[in-house]
Each structure stands twice: as C-alpha cells, then as structure tokens.
Write an enzyme that holds these catalytic residues in place. Sequence first.
Site, PDB file in Angstrom:
ATOM      1  N   HIS A 117       4.016   3.111  12.885  1.00 32.60           N
ATOM      2  CA  HIS A 117       3.048   3.991  13.535  1.00 32.60           C
ATOM      3  C   HIS A 117       3.635   4.682  14.760  1.00 32.60           C
ATOM      4  CE1 HIS A 117      -0.601   1.566  11.730  1.00 32.60           C
ATOM      5  NE2 HIS A 117       0.393   1.720  10.863  1.00 32.60           N
ATOM      6  N   ASP A 145       6.440   0.632   7.201  1.00 32.96           N
ATOM      7  CA  ASP A 145       5.041   0.315   6.884  1.00 32.96           C
ATOM      8  C   ASP A 145       4.493   1.278   5.844  1.00 32.96           C
ATOM      9  OD1 ASP A 145       2.504  -0.750   6.985  1.00 32.96           O
ATOM     10  OD2 ASP A 145       1.990   0.130   8.910  1.00 32.96           O
ATOM     11  N   GLU A 205       3.980  -6.615   3.924  1.00 29.88           N
ATOM     12  CA  GLU A 205       3.941  -5.943   5.229  1.00 29.88           C
ATOM     13  C   GLU A 205       5.155  -6.368   6.056  1.00 29.88           C
ATOM     14  OE1 GLU A 205       2.027  -3.673   6.397  1.00 29.88           O
ATOM     15  OE2 GLU A 205       0.121  -3.746   5.308  1.00 29.88           O
ATOM     16  N   HIS A 232       0.834  -1.204   0.000  1.00 31.92           N
ATOM     17  CA  HIS A 232       0.000   0.000   0.000  1.00 31.92           C
ATOM     18  C   HIS A 232       0.866   1.249   0.000  1.00 31.92           C
ATOM     19  CE1 HIS A 232       0.562   0.706   4.395  1.00 31.92           C
ATOM     20  NE2 HIS A 232       0.440  -0.606   4.527  1.00 31.92           N
ATOM     21  N   ASP A 258      -0.222   4.289   1.043  1.00 33.61           N
ATOM     22  CA  ASP A 258      -0.576   5.238   2.088  1.00 33.61           C
ATOM     23  C   ASP A 258       0.176   4.954   3.383  1.00 33.61           C
ATOM     24  OD1 ASP A 258      -2.403   2.886   2.009  1.00 33.61           O
ATOM     25  OD2 ASP A 258      -3.117   3.704   3.908  1.00 33.61           O
ATOM     26  N   GLU A 317      -5.085   1.627   2.866  1.00 37.01           N
ATOM     27  CA  GLU A 317      -4.995   0.405   3.667  1.00 37.01           C
ATOM     28  C   GLU A 317      -5.049   0.727   5.148  1.00 37.01           C
ATOM     29  OE1 GLU A 317      -3.011  -2.755   6.054  1.00 37.01           O
ATOM     30  OE2 GLU A 317      -2.424  -0.653   5.806  1.00 37.01           O
ATOM     31  N   GLU A 318      -4.451   1.854   5.530  1.00 39.41           N
ATOM     32  CA  GLU A 318      -4.319   2.185   6.946  1.00 39.41           C
ATOM     33  C   GLU A 318      -5.633   2.585   7.606  1.00 39.41           C
ATOM     34  OE1 GLU A 318      -1.924   1.477   8.654  1.00 39.41           O
ATOM     35  OE2 GLU A 318      -0.023   1.677   7.595  1.00 39.41           O
TER      36      GLU A 318
END
Length: 374
Positions: free
Chosen positions: A347, A101, A161, A69, A71, A133-134
Amino acid sequence: MDVFDILDRLVAFPSVAGKANGDIAGWIEAYLAEQGAKVAVLPGPEGDRSNLFATIGPADVPGYILSGHMDVVPACEPQWSSSPFALRRDGDRLYGRGTTDMKGFLAAALAAAPMLAGLRLARPIHLAFSYDEEIGCRGVPHLIARLSEFCAKPLGVIVGEPSGMRAVRGHKGKAAARVTIRGRSGHSSRPDLGLNAIHAMADVLGTVVSEAGGLTRGPFDAAFEPPYSSLQAGVIAGGQSVNIIPDTCTLDLEARAVPGIDPAGLLAPVKARTGAIAAKGYRVEWTPVSAYPALSLPQDAPLAALLQELTGQTPLAAVSYGTEAGLYQAAGLDAIICGPGDIGRAHKPDEYIFASELTACRQLIDALGARCVG
C-alpha cells in the site's frame, strides 16, 4: 513461464479493488486450463467481478487450498518511480503495485502449477483466488459458500498474505461502518433555523473516542500489538463553507477485535448513539461497510505443524493486519497465513518484493506438492 514472467503479466492488470476483474481472472483461467487444472470462474453478485477456484489432483479427496486475492489497492501516489502497473526489476527487487500484496504469492502458485500437474497427487492442491479483499474481504465469502460444489472438505487453507514466509496462526477481526447525518442547511447567521450535521456528528465522534479509550483496559491478548481491541474514526467529511450551516456529515469508523470478541459488537455503542441524534430531527444512516472474523489457529493444529516443517520456523502467534483466513476458519476450515513479502512494503509507492522471496515461496509450494504425492 517462470514465476517472474507470470508476475510481470499479473502486475500489468490494473485490478484495483471495486472494479471489474474479468481480464485478470480470464488470463489465470486460461493459463491454469493449459496446465490441465480443473478451473471454475465464479461471478459474484456485482456482475462484473469473479472469484476463481482451480484444482490439481483428485477433487474428491481432502487436500490443501492456496488462497490469495487478485485485487490491489489504487496506485495514485505521485511518488512512484515508474509505472505501478509495469513490473520493474532492479537487482533482487521487483517493483509494481501488488508485488507484495499479493500477486507475488499468486505468481508463485501459478508457476508451480505445471510441476504439480506432473505429480501423481494423492491429495489435491486447490487455488482459490478472490476479488475485493482490499475493501473488506467482500469476494471470498461467495467462494467459500460454494466450496462443497468443487472439492471434498480441505485439510487446510494457506493464505499467502505477505508474512516473510513465516507462518502466522492469528489475526484480529474487523468491522467497519459509515455514519451519515443529514440536517438542514441555511445561513450561518441563523443557526436557530437549521440543523448542523457536523455538530450532531460531534456526539457520535465523542462516543467513538470514549469507547476507544475503554477498550485499552481489556480484555487482553498478549499475542497482539496492541494486546487489546481498538476502535477509531478514520474519515470525516462535511460542510461547504464557513457561512453555511452544514446539512450533511459522514464518518467512517472501524473496530479491530482480538479473538473471542465480535468486532461488529464493538460498534454497537456508536450505533446506539446515532439513534439519540435521530430523535432530535436529524436523518441518520448507518451503513455497514465490511466485516471479517479473527483468526485463531491452535498451536497444536496439524496445519501449524505442517507449515513449521515446510518453513523450518515456528509459526508466529499473530499479526496486526487482517486477512481472509478468518473467514475460512469461520466456515470450519483450518487456516494459516504464509506468503512472500513484507506487509510494511504494501500500500505504498514503489511497492516491491525480493526475487529471493518468490523463489522461497515456490520452494514451499513444491514441498507441499511432494507431501501430497501418493
């Protein structure tokens, strides 16, 4: 461009989930077109966000998808040591939002494109890059729905991932929803004239707590930590002042389900409780936020055997976090997780990836390409 140059470019795009992503998708499209790939940018229904699908090799032959992804989560934390959207290298560490990520995986896949294009691939390598995706894997379903337009049914999907470059065969499914209760405001001295939305939400919250406790009694799947499904209230908000009857309260909740359990079904008792509250005169809204199914690739699947050969390690049975892999499997495609980085670094402020992890990922993709040569 090498993998580090490409990662530098990708991190510079502040492609936060839920926002327009034409800049990053456009750059990737142009780069891959230069390498001779067949590229399609696929706008989503939002109008300002797109998925991207590219093929290197013969599209009419079953091959493999490298999925990731574009994003990232926001980077508003004050603890960042440098700009989150400017790649910073310190020894073997590369800092920036999305390095782990999961722009590191995208960079490795893109860096491999010139090499793959130079091979006589008998089986294609596809790149499937999604948006949002997030915030609940919202983009990739639109890509999956159109796969048959662009390629023969793939042999498997590798979702990159962060897994420390060890393949993973399973993860839990997830469903999230928001409950909004609207009552009637007024002075707190006359509660008989109002409808307290926070008090009403207490009934919903009590159901969440009760149902969550029941899930700890099974069913169980020992591959996961914890080995049972879960339900939790994540965010609650309401009220203006202590002397005002609150007329609105919202609750965000999520369920995570072991394979074989429908995560949306775990929310059903909570939704049912909201109906009883509506009968008391409150206005209640139930808004699904996101959902994706669990992943459960059999241990003896050919894709699991391939990744064991490519990585030299037996795939892990499962991880606690979720990915787009479950959606690919639900669409009838074998899927597995394997990518550079560590989910524990994601994150967070000063997110980073090791240069050696990017190198290892690039080597895996090179090895996959060699397997696809005729």
